[in-house]
Design an enzyme around this catalytic site. Structure first.
Site, PDB file in Angstrom:
ATOM      1  N   ASN A 100       0.890  -1.225   0.202  1.00 55.47           N
ATOM      2  CA  ASN A 100       0.011   0.175   0.071  1.00 55.47           C
ATOM      3  C   ASN A 100       1.005   1.152  -0.041  1.00 55.47           C
ATOM      4  O   ASN A 100       1.863   1.326   0.723  1.00 55.47           O
ATOM      5  CB  ASN A 100      -0.682   0.086   1.252  1.00 55.47           C
ATOM      6  CG  ASN A 100      -1.785  -0.993   1.335  1.00 55.47           C
ATOM      7  OD1 ASN A 100      -2.079  -1.680   0.588  1.00 55.47           O
ATOM      8  ND2 ASN A 100      -2.653  -0.932   2.388  1.00 55.47           N
ATOM      9  N   GLY A 101       0.510   2.236  -0.621  1.00 57.66           N
ATOM     10  CA  GLY A 101       1.125   3.573  -0.621  1.00 57.66           C
ATOM     11  C   GLY A 101       1.705   4.007  -2.050  1.00 57.66           C
ATOM     12  O   GLY A 101       1.200   3.072  -3.111  1.00 57.66           O
ATOM     13  N   LYS A 485     -21.668  15.739  -1.213  1.00 52.21           N
ATOM     14  CA  LYS A 485     -22.459  14.473  -0.976  1.00 52.21           C
ATOM     15  C   LYS A 485     -23.241  14.143  -2.336  1.00 52.21           C
ATOM     16  O   LYS A 485     -23.079  13.219  -2.841  1.00 52.21           O
ATOM     17  CB  LYS A 485     -23.560  14.603   0.294  1.00 52.21           C
ATOM     18  CG  LYS A 485     -23.933  13.458   0.712  1.00 52.21           C
ATOM     19  CD  LYS A 485     -22.923  13.210   2.047  1.00 52.21           C
ATOM     20  CE  LYS A 485     -21.409  13.033   1.805  1.00 52.21           C
ATOM     21  NZ  LYS A 485     -20.603  12.897   2.765  1.00 52.21           N
TER      22      LYS A 485
HETATM   23  O1  M6R Z   1     -11.250   9.549   7.189  1.00 49.73           O
HETATM   24  P1  M6R Z   1     -11.342  11.134   6.893  1.00 49.73           P
HETATM   25  O2  M6R Z   1     -12.461  11.627   7.586  1.00 49.73           O
HETATM   26  O3  M6R Z   1     -10.125  11.601   7.182  1.00 49.73           O
HETATM   27  O4  M6R Z   1     -11.875  11.196   5.426  1.00 49.73           O
HETATM   28  C1  M6R Z   1     -11.711  12.485   4.659  1.00 49.73           C
HETATM   29  C2  M6R Z   1     -12.278  12.496   3.374  1.00 49.73           C
HETATM   30  O5  M6R Z   1     -11.602  11.658   2.411  1.00 49.73           O
HETATM   31  C3  M6R Z   1     -13.890  11.832   3.522  1.00 49.73           C
HETATM   32  O6  M6R Z   1     -14.561  12.733   4.301  1.00 49.73           O
HETATM   33  C4  M6R Z   1     -14.220  12.224   2.085  1.00 49.73           C
HETATM   34  O7  M6R Z   1     -14.466  13.266   1.634  1.00 49.73           O
HETATM   35  C5  M6R Z   1     -15.729  11.251   1.977  1.00 49.73           C
HETATM   36  N1  M6R Z   1     -15.998  10.440   0.987  1.00 49.73           N
HETATM   37  C6  M6R Z   1     -16.805  12.254   2.082  1.00 49.73           C
HETATM   38  O8  M6R Z   1     -18.230  11.862   1.843  1.00 49.73           O
END
Ligand code: M6R
Length: 608
Positions: A100-101, A485
């Protein structure tokens, strides 16, 4: 994004690996694969698409192995294809790797390896790893030392698991800026990039730290740190999984199931923390830093996506209730900024997964500044939860759908608690908000009871290609989140704007084909939002309004109205969010899209 699992022990590794991969499916992936060592030879399986497909091809062969690794791949370098899917191996498949990465210097390494006669089959950055190990092995190093030598050549981020027919009794694992955890069992060990994959097997875990290299046998884990160049004593921690693995139950999708969990989510976020009748907020996770918090003069919130928008709500709340200046920054931009930091600044990272690479990078950036690092995290034991000095868990339980819903609601609820906690009771809104928080779950349920009406509105508008979301003050971040969303699950172009910005540009887009979702609940800014709605109507723009029960005026202004119960302005984002989430969900369903796994997106964004 990509997921890693591994197993060494007395059980059938194929079942363990498949189970683990299935529990990582929610993170998003486009292909999967697994490899096993059996009687001194290797077996590698790959498939594009679902893990079920991998299971199907594996079921056609007899696998009798207690040593295996598996991977779900979310394409970064090279398209989703059989050849790009992990595991990757050297020519004779004696050295097998999942990763991963991103290996940032993979092209340089590739050219060098090609000059030594290695022939690459895939477009991935990962393939350099088994070839490098192979190269060092041919220089008379052991498998373990070849692995370590290869790691020293890599630049970028990695979580790697490697197995080999050359040493069929071990799994080698290493990490740098990408999570990897070892599960400890009786005469068996597990490996996973996400501890949730270990749920049901063991609660004892060892979190690998950056530059740790682990040699894992059935009975023993030995860790060396490449950075410090010394042996590390494995620290076994107990992990409390939030819940058993989430099940769909009677729901069609995780997204709607998780939206329906909103009342419970709000409840869980405040449970044991709000004693409304005594006027007390108790945040156990901040107790150890309560003295330090008294001297905080500025808070910088870092987050991505929905968590960033939750942070914007938090900015308004903390400034208004606690009087502490707050700035919210996108974690992906934060790292490039050269801003001055004083010791009286605290960094607050918000993340559902606790594994978002940019947010982790932001925390790392300030690690030498000696400032307080706080977290609001949902995933228990995740990297961000462990990196921060103190924090508050969301306790929303596992969120499976890629689109964040209940976690966003939990984040906003927790931010409200933090704002009240930091206010030290010095705001006149302290008691009213505490009291109102208690009734919020019930009010959330009232919105869920109107799901059928919201569904009808979504179906009515499903033909539109563009949407605008507007709101003022506390509703502004909700407008941004509403647009995100809608985009992510229904692929409709949507933009979120502060309503006051309309005349500064966005109004130009409005015509009868460009509807607006107006957040117009009872508030000090409502009259001004009415004016924006009028301006849109005057240009034939259609309006869907979210307003407070009892507001009749809005019926004359909007084409469609969705009502939410009356609540304090500071708590409206929680209730409004449920509406925008339901609207997006039903829009995606109406358009026939894969709601839980939107195209091109992953649940946990573990690369920068
Ligand atoms: O796990 P996290 O809250 O750090 O993730 C951040 C964003 O990747 C996450 O909120 C993303 O925008 C979602 N798919 C929104 O629904």
């Amino acid at each position: 994004m990509c997921g890693i699992v591994g197993y060494i022990g007395h059980r059938k590794a194929d079942k363990l690996i498949l189970d683990g991969l299935k529990s990582l499916e929610y993170r998003g992936y486009d292909s999967s694969g697994a490899a096993f060592i059996e009687s001194g030879s290797s077996k590698i399986f790959k498939q594009i698409g679902k893990v079920d497909g991998l299971e199907n091809i594996m079921s056609k062969q007899k696998i009798n192995s207690g040593l295996g690794i598996g991977h779900t791949r979310w394409a970064t370098h090279g398209s989703p294809s059989m050849v790009n899917a992990h595991p990757h191996s050297n020519e004779d498949q004696s050295i097998i790797v999942v990763h991963n990465g991103i290996i940032e210097n993979h092209l340089e390494l590739k050219y060098e390896l090609e000059s030594k006669g290695y022939i690459f089959k895939s477009e991935t950055d990962t393939e350099v790893i088994p070839f490098l190990i192979d190269y060092y092995f041919n220089q008379d190093l052991s498998f373990e030392n070849s692995f370590k030598a290869a790691l020293k050549d890599l630049k970028g981020a990695y979580a790697i698991a490697a197995i080999s027919t050359l040493n069929p009794e071990i799994i080698l694992a290493a990490k740098l800026s990408s999570p990897l955890v070892i599960g400890v069992g009786k005469n068996e060990h597990f490996l996973a990039s996400d501890p949730s994959a270990l749920s049901g097997y063991t609660k004892k875990v060892i979190y690998l730290q950056d530059l740790d290299v682990a040699k894992i046998t059935k009975t023993k884990v030995t860790i060396n740190n490449l950075g410090h160049n010394h042996r590390v004593k494995p620290k076994i921690e107990l992990i409390d999984y939030d819940n058993e693995k989430a099940q769909l139950g009677s729901f069609d999708h995780f997204m709607i199931k998780e939206i329906f969990e909103s009342p419970a989510t709000i409840n869980n976020a405040i449970l044991g923390r709000v004693l409304a009748n005594k006027g007390i907020i108790k945040l156990g996770g901040l107790e150890s830093v309560s003295e330090q918090l008294k001297y905080i003069e500025r808070i910088v919130i870092v987050a991505c996506g929905s968590s960033f928008y939750a942070g914007l709500v938090g900015e308004y709340l903390i400034e208004e209730l606690a009087g502490i200046p707050v700035e919210v920054q996108l974690a992906s931009e934060f790292k490039y900024r050269e801003e001055p930091f004083s010791r009286s600044t605290a960094l607050l990272a918000i993340s559902q997964s606790g594994e978002t690479a940019d947010t982790i990078a932001a925390l790392k950036k300030v690690s030498d500044y000696g400032i307080l690092r706080l977290g609001i995290v949902n995933s228990i034991g995740s990297t961000i939860a462990r990196m921060t000095d103190a924090g508050v868990y969301c306790h929303a339980g596992p969120e499976q759908a890629v689109a964040s819903t209940k976690a966003f609601i939990a984040q906003v609820t927790v931010l409200t608690l933090i704002a009240l906690y930091l206010s030290n009771g010095q705001t006149k809104l302290y008691r009213p908000i505490l009291k109102e928080l208690d009734s919020l779950p019930e009010k959330a349920q009232t919105i869920l009871n109107q799901t059928d009406e919201i569904k009808k509105v979504a179906e009515k508008y499903k033909g539109y290609k563009d949407f605008l979301y507007i709101g003022r003050h506390f509703s502004y971040p909700v407008a941004l989140e509403g647009a995100l969303k809608l985009k992510e699950v229904s692929y409709i172009h949507a933009e979120g704007y502060a309503a006051g910005e309309m005349k500064h540009g966005p109004l130009a887009m409005i015509d009868k084909e460009f509807p607006t979702f107006a957040l117009a609940s009872n508030s000090l800014t409502l009259e001004k939002t009415y004016s924006n709605i009028e301006e849109i109507r005057a240009r034939q723009g259609k309006i869907i309004a979210v307003s407070t029960i009892g507001n009749k005026k809005i019926l004359k202004l909007a084409n469609d109205v969705i009502y939410i119960p009356d609540t304090l302005e500071q708590l409206q984002p929680v209730l409004q969010s449920i509406v925008i989430q339901l609207f997006s969900y039903y829009m995606a369903v109406a358009k026939g899209f894969n709601v839980d796994r939107p195209r091109n997106l992953a649940k946990s964004v573990t690369v920068e």
